[in-house]
Design an enzyme around this catalytic site. Structure first.
Site, short mmCIF file in Angstrom:
data_model
loop_
_atom_site.label_atom_id
_atom_site.label_comp_id
_atom_site.label_asym_id
_atom_site.label_seq_id
_atom_site.Cartn_x
_atom_site.Cartn_y
_atom_site.Cartn_z
N ASP A 1 -3.29 -2.48 12.18
CA ASP A 1 -2.51 -3.29 11.25
C ASP A 1 -3.41 -3.63 10.06
O ASP A 1 -4.61 -3.88 10.23
CB ASP A 1 -2.04 -4.58 11.92
CG ASP A 1 -0.94 -4.35 12.94
OD1 ASP A 1 -0.25 -3.32 12.85
OD2 ASP A 1 -0.76 -5.21 13.81
N ASP B 1 5.53 -1.02 11.71
CA ASP B 1 6.13 -2.30 12.09
C ASP B 1 7.35 -2.61 11.23
O ASP B 1 8.38 -3.06 11.72
CB ASP B 1 5.12 -3.44 11.96
CG ASP B 1 3.95 -3.31 12.92
OD1 ASP B 1 4.09 -2.62 13.94
OD2 ASP B 1 2.89 -3.90 12.63
#
Length: 156
Positions: free
Chosen positions: A117, A136
């Site tokens: 991320d 995501d």
């Protein structure tokens, strides 16, 4: 199903390319943070061993393989759903986003043991502690789209 396939393919590719560029080419994994347009747009390296926002995080092989299995099962269920409850183009597009994003995060777990991320957005005076990635966003948008764009059956 062509729409599902191509949307999943391009979602997966965009996710993996952005992760490679940011994590490796820009060396975010070594730097930890890069401020692009502070405080609005930043890159923050975060290895996510769990699901969204680090929920169910556990740096163990059992958690890793369980989350891989869940992502693959959900992807299979979405494909089954689209074949069984056919909707329009938007439903198929949403399904492709969800599947492509899920597979992008599966590849991360296979390669790194966690999901990479890095996207982080903030506001003046607010330091957002959370990071996410293209996969995501695709998973979230795809899930919402599947709910909105799958035709509802009226009770008889």
């Amino acid at each position: 199903m062509k729409t599902v396939f191509w949307t999943a393919f391009w979602t997966f590719m965009i996710d993996q390319v952005t992760k490679y560029v940011v994590v490796h080419a820009m060396a975010l994994d070594a730097l930890g943070r890069i401020d692009l347009l502070p405080p609005w747009v930043n890159l923050r390296m975060a290895w996510n061993y769990g699901i969204n926002f680090g929920l169910l995080a556990g740096d163990s092989d059992v958690a890793r393989w369980a989350l891989i299995g869940v992502a693959l099962a959900i992807s299979g269920a979405v494909l089954w759903w689209v074949r069984r409850e056919p909707g329009g183009w938007w439903q198929k597009f949403a399904a492709g986003l969800l599947v492509g994003g899920a597979l992008g995060n599966v590849v991360d777990r296979l390669l790194y043991g966690a999901v990479a991320d890095f996207l982080n957005f903030g506001l003046p005076g607010f330091d957002n502690p959370y990071a996410f990635n293209v996969a995501d966003v695709a998973i979230f948008a795809g899930a919402i789209g599947m709910v909105i764009f799958t035709p509802s059956k009226k009770p008889s």
